[in-house]
Design an enzyme around this catalytic site. Structure first.
Site: not given
Length: 670
Positions: A361, A390, A408, A410, A412, A496, A542
């Protein structure tokens, strides 16, 4: 005259009861059937024992086995107490600690007497039998209030050092309670419990395994034995659960990953996956599929750095929240030994600290901030197949399901306030199309503001309502989609929506999310120029659908038990000649299928055909094309399809057409 208590029931009726009455008395007054079926009571919203008196006028709902969720939790709590009682009855001198209910059962941590070895799997049958004896004795479970001093004296006098230690830390000004099982055994517990042990089904539980544990979870403390069990309301439920466990073991993605030669993990890269060619083919197909979906949805793909200055993560708020789960890297300078020339790393005194990104992000905000953005440019949808790291604890790692390095799908979305609901609605439709392509059903849940969070209450109110409105416009705020709100489970910066997939054996997996965030754009100073010529903050959505490729592939392997849809299978067909004289025809068949885009190979080994078929079936190849002299002469193949008993004889043209269609990804079939 004593004033009667007014007890309001769910049907709107009111019962007047004498002071000192209990929920059990109300059940008996309604009828003997309910008195027998009642397990506990919800009094003014609090679950309580049936024999605990009302303190005043109350709202009452009686809990029976029809209230499965609450009944199961009560039963599992009681199974745990019965387990502890059974262990102490069989092995005097055993110390007990704690035994909570779990999602599918219960456990209890115990310390074996000094004169015997820790408990093992061999002890479980005897403990189970003793538990059944206690259940059949139908011992009343009775609540009593004790003082802290009484508890300490009780446990110290009986050599229960763990319980005594815990009792000393209990607050003096709180009501402390114990529960008796009959008149000869007790444990301290907040409750509530069933009226008696006989309310449990003696055939509806099973002790599963033992494991090591430490007192209070600290490895500096004494080692205990944790005895795990599974407990249900009846034997039918237990058998169904045990069947699910058997199925889950067969479907374990780690086992199938080895058998299908998809991936492996090893300590040299703890928590990261070594993808083999077949496994990476699945990845590539998923990635190509998701790229087509994102391209069709108006996303622009970007790529951002793995390392960013820690100051960026501090500004975003992630460093303060997740520093212990992030990998930090200092600038290093080599220090060379003048004698042997060996170099060793040394942290420079003025080193800048960098962090490997745990999420994408903040980097996406930095891309958004390049140049001046007008309201006419919005919404801007930025997507990335972003590799993240992580620092998960070693003990938490689990195959593909929980790793340290993951990628991911991912994205945005940067948009105006007025665009939020429509963008979320579009995402709901996109996620729906993806999950249906993979054969999943799902539930949608809204995770609301946590206790510790950034942002104003006004922004949280707005963000939560936008997500509700979007789900309503998508037609998903109903029982068909399992719509539910989850208080306190949102991220620290945004509420979320969560998509919980249901797999082939009924397990649920939380996968996709979309979050409406006003915090990060503000913390990282993201702006656009509005119609009024002034700077405004965008709302940042997100979103992800797979979640991570690693975990989604693990879920797919287990959902399909390795029998992946043909379009995802690493090898979609194998051509297996019966005799070596047919090798040339087998290679011609392979060439025709390969030219049509099918992932195919020939098995020309000098092995019996049954051996070849068995081996490729174990490898979960969807289609095996057996060819012999007759097939070669007639231009045909005999097709064996994984999971089907009957085989088909097809012309080569029919086989090519059938496999080409099956090998086409679902989004390209129209």
């Amino acid at each position: 005259m004593t004033e009667l208590l007014k007890i309001s029931l769910p049907d709107g009726s009111v019962r007047e009861m004498e002071p000192g009455s209990t929920p059990g008395d109300v059940a008996a007054a309604i009828g003997p059937g309910l008195a027998k079926a009642a397990l506990a009571a919800r009094v003014n919203g609090e679950v309580r024992d049936l024999d605990r008196p009302f303190e005043g006028d109350s709202e009452l709902a009686l809990i029976t086995s029809k209230d499965e969720e609450e009944a199961l939790e009560l039963a599992r709590h009681d199974y745990a107490h019965v387990l502890a009682e059974a262990v102490q009855a069989l092995y005097p001198g055993t110390q007990i600690t704690f035994g909570p209910a779990t999602d599918d059962g219960f456990y209890y941590d115990v310390k074996a007497p000094e004169d015997r070895a820790p408990f093992s799997m061999e002890d479980l049958p005897d403990i189970e039998e003793k538990m059944r004896e206690i259940i059949k004795a139908d011992k009343p479970l009775r609540r009593e209030a004790w003082t802290r001093e009484q508890l300490i004296e009780k446990w110290q006098s009986e050599g229960e050092t763990f319980k005594a230690e815990w009792a000393k830390e209990l607050p003096e000004n709180e009501e402390l309670t114990v529960y008796w099982s009959g008149d000869d055994w007790l444990d301290m517990c907040r409750g509530p419990h069933l009226p008696s042990t006989g309310k449990l089904d003696p055939q509806a539980f099973k002790l599963m395994r033992v494991a090591g544990a430490y007192w209070r979870g600290d490895q500096k403390n004494a080692q205990l034995t944790r005895i795990y069990g599974t407990g249900w309301l009846n034997k039918k439920q237990l058998n169904a659960h045990l069947h699910r466990l058997e199925e889950a073991a067969k479907r374990d993605h780690r086992k199938l990953g080895r058998e299908m030669d998809l991936f492996h993990l090893q300590e040299e890269a703890h928590g990261s996956v070594f993808w083999h060619p077949k496994g990476y083919r699945i990845w590539r197909e998923l990635e190509a599929y998701m790229r087509r979906k994102m391209d069709g949805g108006g996303y622009r793909e970007i790529k951002t750095p793995q390392l960013m200055d820690v100051r960026q993560w501090t500004q975003s708020g992630h460093w303060g929240k997740y520093a212990e789960n992030m990998f930090a890297v200092p600038d290093m300078v080599p220090e060379v030994d003048e004698e042997d020339g060996a170099a060793s790393p040394k942290v420079a005194p003025d080193a800048d600290w960098m962090a490997i990104k745990p999420m994408n992000c903040p980097a996406h905000v930095l891309v958004f901030k390049q140049g001046i953005t007008s309201y006419r440019d919005l919404p801007i949808r930025l997507g990335e197949m972003g590799c993240c790291h992580r620092n998960e604890p070693h003990g938490a790692l689990h195959g593909l399901m929980r790793v340290r390095q993951f990628t991911q799908d991912d994205a945005h979305i940067f948009c105006t306030e007025d665009q939020v609901v429509e963008e979320v609605r579009k995402f709901c439709a996109l996620a729906d199309s993806v999950y249906r392509d993979f054969g999943f059903t799902y539930h949608v849940k809204l995770a609301l503001r946590p206790e510790k969070r950034f942002g104003s209450e006004e922004d949280w109110d707005k963000a939560e309502q936008e997500l509700r409105d979007a789900v309503a416009e998508a037609g998903m705020d109903n029982d068909e989609y399992g719509w539910e709100e989850l208080p306190g489970e949102g991220a620290f910066y945004a509420p979320k929506l969560e998509w919980h997939l249901t797999d082939a054996i009924g397990r649920t997996w939380q996968v996709g999310t979309i979050q409406g965030d006003r915090v990060l754009p503000d913390r990282l100073d993201a702006t656009y120029i509005g119609e009024d010529g002034e700077k405004h903050r965008p709302v940042m959505l997100h979103r992800a659908i797979f979640g991570s490729y690693e975990r989604f592939i693990g879920i797919l392997i287990e959902h399909y038990a390795g029998r992946l849809p043909v379009w995802l299978s690493p090898v979609q067909a194998v051509v297996a000649p019966i005799v070596s004289d047919i090798d040339g025809y087998a290679q011609d068949v392979e060439a025709r299928l390969a030219a049509a885009g099918v992932r195919v190979k020939s098995d020309l080994r000098n092995e019996k055909i049954n051996y070849k078929v068995r081996e490729h079936s174990l490898a979960k190849v969807p289609h095996i094309l057996v060819v012999g002299k007759r097939e070669a002469e007639e231009g045909k193949v005999t097709m064996r399809t994984l999971g089907e008993k009957d085989q088909k004889v097809l012309s080569l043209e029919e086989a090519v057409a059938m496999l080409t269609e099956a090998a086409t990804p679902p989004d390209l079939r129209d």
